[in-house]
Scaffold this active site. Sequence first.
Site, PDB file in Angstrom:
ATOM      1  N   GLU A   1       0.877  -1.176   0.000  1.00 30.69           N
ATOM      2  CA  GLU A   1       0.000   0.000   0.000  1.00 30.69           C
ATOM      3  C   GLU A   1       0.909   1.218   0.000  1.00 30.69           C
ATOM      4  OE1 GLU A   1      -2.678   2.420   3.139  1.00 30.69           O
ATOM      5  OE2 GLU A   1      -2.951   0.242   3.178  1.00 30.69           O
TER       6      GLU A   1
ATOM      7  N   CYS B   1      -4.251   6.993   5.675  1.00 36.87           N
ATOM      8  CA  CYS B   1      -4.091   6.641   4.268  1.00 36.87           C
ATOM      9  C   CYS B   1      -5.355   6.895   3.478  1.00 36.87           C
ATOM     10  CB  CYS B   1      -3.681   5.182   4.134  1.00 36.87           C
ATOM     11  SG  CYS B   1      -4.747   4.032   5.023  1.00 36.87           S
TER      12      CYS B   1
END
Length: 512
Positions: free
Chosen positions: A245, A282
């Site tokens: 990620e 995020c």
Amino acid sequence: MAAAPVWSVDPRTGNPREQVAVESTTEEIDRAVRAAHAARPALADRSVRALLLRTAADLLDEAREHVIEAADAETALGPTRLTGELARTTGQLRAFADIVDEGAYLDIHIDHADGSRTPPWPDLRRYKIPLGVVAVYAASNFPLAFSVPGGDTASALAAGCPVVVKAHPDHPGTSELCASVLRRAAQHVGLPEDVVALVHGFEAGVELVRHPLITAAGFTGSVRGGRALFDAAAARPAPIPFHGELGSLNPVVVTEAAAGEQAEELGAGLAGSMTLGEGQFCTKPGFVLAPAGDAGDRLLKSLTDAVSETEPGVMLDHRMRAAFVDGVRERAALPQVEAPITPGAGGAHTVSAGFLSVPARLLAAEGPHDLLLEECFGPVTVVARYESDAEITAVLGRLPGNLTATLHLSDGEAAGEGRGAELLAELTPLAGRVLVGGWPTGVAVAPAQHHGGPYPATTSTSTSVGATAIERWLRPVTYQTTPQALLPAELRDDNPLGLPRRVDGRQETPRS
């Protein structure tokens, strides 16, 4: 471990401090991976794995006070936030224990021999087995839920894979404490403590992904660091899956009708989401397409009022603070970019939240304003003011892959009027989770969750949150015309383990 201490900067004061972390040597990394590899057979029993996960959760709960104290000292995230994160972490561990007990993740298919088929079918039996030792790279912004005891570790152990974690340099003490808890949990249930190991250091991260006994990796971090490790994983003599990620803009589209109905609520909601955790999530909404005109003006006024009431805060470390301050300064200097509330340095060690505004047409084609389409980690968002549906489409067509994409509609549009369905279709290719209403910060750890998206959000199509995260650490294998006595218990006709299976195309109900 090498004897030299590692020094870092206290995020609250800017003062240097000695941390417990030390650089792991090549020999220590090799020893940790080989010990983890040797521990694989001990994880073969699903009931023991489930007990390990539940015991780890219980021991983390028992150590709650020490874990939260250590994490707060290193990250300045605060006891309230960290208490919630620890609850999420232990909840993940227990949820994966339930998944292991159920056994549906094995995805068992049995097709008996059928000579009437053209061509004839042989006897085929398929299920999934663990890959082997998994490398986990801890995240900076979640010292618990995405670090040593986090989702990557929990899902890998659930799959039957030992784990070697590369600690994040921002919270090495917390990493050591949590690793010791997990290793103690292993001992409590009769497993070798080496099913979980910890290494430290930048070079350790590179060496870890290159080690021939590492079979897969999970990473949460920056595009630059993640891409370097991804490339190293692909360049190995035997390439391995790298589930990274890396970064996400998390675009939001507000229709003119939605702004007309909910301008004040949308402005306040956006402010709360983009400043949550000092903008270090995020899933922070970092880019918003909002209408020009009166409705959009009302939304921006509401956003301005809400953000102006946000107190300066401390970021995870001074390196991130410097990158944020430099990043917003560079963006604000672009032509026709305005800063109704200027983001940047809030003090010697803090940052102030803010947002930037720009005409959307400047982003419809390649140019210097492309910088606004890159993630800026911290409490800032970019509001692009559009004047037509064509501008929305043009800008969305230039966005990179994201973890989330959000659409705010009016009541009528939500009921099927206008372009709601078209906009939803335009957003869907951009992200792994698409919201209609609400805000993307906050990721429910649920079976239907998907936390991933097109590159650079992630480097694979998998999720790192939710039940299906376990699939990253498994591979399917099929046995053909294999005698019953030689088959794994999971694939035998009498189903001695009582597992859910699909037999000859029909779902078989397991014994209770």
